[in-house]
Enzyme design. Structure first.
Site, PDB file in Angstrom:
ATOM      1  N   PRO A  61      63.478   2.993 106.190  1.00 41.54           N
ATOM      2  CA  PRO A  61      63.799   2.924 108.113  1.00 41.54           C
ATOM      3  C   PRO A  61      65.415   1.917 107.403  1.00 41.54           C
ATOM      4  O   PRO A  61      65.459   1.286 105.910  1.00 41.54           O
ATOM      5  CB  PRO A  61      63.622   1.814 108.982  1.00 41.54           C
ATOM      6  CG  PRO A  61      62.027   1.427 107.693  1.00 41.54           C
ATOM      7  CD  PRO A  61      61.920   2.578 106.489  1.00 41.54           C
TER       8      PRO A  61
ATOM      9  N   GLU B  62      73.331  13.353 111.554  1.00 39.51           N
ATOM     10  CA  GLU B  62      73.868  12.238 112.476  1.00 39.51           C
ATOM     11  C   GLU B  62      74.619  12.002 111.670  1.00 39.51           C
ATOM     12  O   GLU B  62      74.415  10.755 111.413  1.00 39.51           O
ATOM     13  CB  GLU B  62      73.101  12.097 113.188  1.00 39.51           C
ATOM     14  CG  GLU B  62      73.947  12.270 115.066  1.00 39.51           C
ATOM     15  CD  GLU B  62      74.672  11.156 115.635  1.00 39.51           C
ATOM     16  OE1 GLU B  62      75.812  10.764 115.409  1.00 39.51           O
ATOM     17  OE2 GLU B  62      73.371   9.305 115.800  1.00 39.51           O
ATOM     18  N   LEU B  63      75.679  11.645 112.419  1.00 33.11           N
ATOM     19  CA  LEU B  63      76.730  10.222 111.059  1.00 33.11           C
ATOM     20  C   LEU B  63      78.088   9.890 112.569  1.00 33.11           C
ATOM     21  O   LEU B  63      77.313  10.123 113.545  1.00 33.11           O
ATOM     22  CB  LEU B  63      77.813  10.812 110.030  1.00 33.11           C
ATOM     23  CG  LEU B  63      76.828  12.027 108.981  1.00 33.11           C
ATOM     24  CD1 LEU B  63      77.765  12.423 107.795  1.00 33.11           C
ATOM     25  CD2 LEU B  63      75.819  11.064 108.242  1.00 33.11           C
TER      26      LEU B  63
ATOM     27  N   CYS C 110      77.062   5.477 118.012  1.00 32.16           N
ATOM     28  CA  CYS C 110      78.041   6.886 117.680  1.00 32.16           C
ATOM     29  C   CYS C 110      78.489   7.208 118.171  1.00 32.16           C
ATOM     30  O   CYS C 110      79.589   7.762 117.847  1.00 32.16           O
ATOM     31  CB  CYS C 110      77.104   7.398 116.356  1.00 32.16           C
ATOM     32  SG  CYS C 110      75.776   8.646 117.152  1.00 32.16           S
TER      33      CYS C 110
END
Length: 481
Positions: free
Chosen positions: A176, A248-249, A282
């Site tokens: 994490p 996933e950016l 995001c």
């Protein structure tokens, strides 16, 4: 809960790392020390990979129905700790308690969803030209998954990988974000109560450049799941040596407000997209293209919505926005706003770090008008509570500005013309196009990810799409007489 620095869970055992360090974790709310975590060495990551490698063959053989039951137990264990997890999430991440409580609930739903959907992860029988052949496909787990997760949704985003990954028969090594590792430890303690076999899921805390790099690059892991910045995603892509990647950016909208939009609806949805989780999402409404005919009215109403945000200690019921999570994101938000102002933008409201708060991480809810196309806040991901408005005069100009960006994750379009809406659905260079809703709208079973040719990731998280992505599709052929 990490207060003793024992924050690694490897092979079913909680342990410290003798070769690592113990570091304090501080709350963004007031800078106070709230616990410690192990700043682990590469050796700890190597041991976690070995534990996952050892556990994977037997976990793969567990029936899908039994793995589904294990996911249900895991969801129940998290649900039993929901209030505790939410309180720690607020303390360590900085989001309001109501948002934290909602997030933990979504993580419960994520395990239940994986339990449901894995039972229907079906292959095909394929017709063949050769009459003596029979062909079938089926899904098999990839093996050991390296999972690296961010600090903005430190409970639910890990579950987007862990739940489908485990349900499909993979084992997991999870690292994490350092600034939210205490809540990761608490989540792992809840998962532990589901009594999964030792080594099926492992947690290693520490610096991403050390333990994160080790788990993605080590040949003992077979595939990688990552949510985070585009820059880090590119580094991971280089280090994974051809492994399957589910990433996933970053994102940077846009939100498009057309001249026929329902203004009340558009303002409410856009404000939510800008200020939920202090804009640290995001899919946030990070750049807003507004038609000239309605620009001034929209800006005035959005500024009023920003002024209605209650900034403060996120543990208080009346507070609707807390601090930013860390000094790095706070510096970036401030620099992007300063750059926009220097290029001619105007701060209708906000525009600076908030004074007289117990930490320097509080930033005023901000609305900027007159933002130029070359401003950093238009070209890069800001990740803060800022609504930058750019004027457009036509659909063609909106398409041009939307395409002139390296991100391609989520966009929103506000219009009451169905034909116009479908044109935007076809033309917007984003993986998701939301019509007449916040850019943050998403549900756990819906595919979520970026467009090809952009820097917003590869593959799709969400429901059966994540399950399929975390498996190999195997083909079997038979010759019959």
């Amino acid at each position: 809960m990490g207060s003793d620095g024992i924050s690694n869970f490897i092979g079913g055992v909680w342990q410290a790392d003798a070769a690592g360090e113990i570091k304090p974790v501080r709350s963004p709310i007031d800078g106070s020390a709230i616990g410690t975590i192990s700043w682990s060495s590469r050796q700890a990551a190597v041991e976690a990979i070995a534990a996952a490698r050892q556990a994977q063959p037997e976990w793969r053989k567990v029936s899908i129905w039994d793995r589904a039951r294990a996911m249900r137990r895991t969801g129940e264990a998290i649900a039993a700790r929901r209030a505790e997890l939410a309180a720690l999430l607020t303390l360590e991440q900085g989001k309001p308690y109501a948002e934290a409580f909602f997030e933990v609930g979504k993580s419960v739903d994520g395990f239940n969803l994986a339990a449901d959907l894995v039972k229907y992860l079906e292959g095909d029988t394929i017709p063949t030209e050769d009459p003596s052949k029979r062909v079938m496909t089926f899904y098999r787990p990839r093996g050991v998954y390296a999972v690296v997760t961010p600090w903005n949704f430190p409970v639910n985003i890990p579950v987007e990988y862990i739940a489908p990954g485990l349900a499909a028969g993979n084992t997991i090594v999870w690292t994490p974000a350092p600034t939210t590792s205490l809540v990761a430890v608490a989540l792992m303690r809840a998962i532990e109560e589901a009594d999964l076999p030792p080594g099926v899921i492992n947690l290693v805390t520490g610096a991403g450049a050390v333990v994160g790099d080790e788990i993605v690059s080590n040949p003992g892991t077979d595939a990688v799941g990552f949510t985070g910045s585009a820059a880090t995603g590119k580094q991971i892509s280089v280090r994974t040596a051809g492994k399957p990647q589910l990433m996933e950016l970053g994102g940077n909208g846009p939100v498009v407000i057309l001249d026929d939009a329902d203004l009340d609806r558009a303002v409410a949805a856009t404000a939510s997209g800008c200020f939920v989780n202090a804009g640290q999402v995001c899919s946030s409404s990070e750049r807003i293209l507004v038609h000239r005919n309605i620009h001034d009215a929209f800006a005035e109403r959005l500024a009023a919505a920003a002024r209605a945000v209650v900034l403060g200690d996120p543990r208080k019921d009346e507070v609707t926005m807390g601090p930013l999570n860390n000094a790095g994101v706070a510096a970036k938000v401030a620099s992007h706003v300063t750059d926009a102002l220097e290029r001619g933008a105007t701060a209708v409201t906000g525009g600076k770090a908030a004074a007289d708060y117990p930490s320097p991480l509080y930033f005023e809810p901000t609305v900027l008008t007159g933002v130029s196309r070359d401003a950093l806040i238009n070209t890069e991901e800001t990740f803060g509570p800022v609504a930058p408005l750019l004027i457009i005069d036509s659909d063609e100009e909106a398409f041009e500005i939307a395409a002139d960006n390296r991100y391609g994750l989520v966009s929103s379009v506000f219009t009451q013309d169905i034909d116009r809406a479908f044109r935007y659905i076809e033309e917007m260079p984003t993986g998701i196009v939301n019509i007449n809703d916040t850019s943050n709208y998403w549900e756990l079973h819906i595919p979520f990810g970026g467009m090809s040719g952009k820097d917003s990731g590869t593959g799709r998280v969400g429901g059966r799409h994540a399950l399929a992505a975390m498996c190999d599709l195997k083909t079997a052929t038979f010759s019959v007489k």
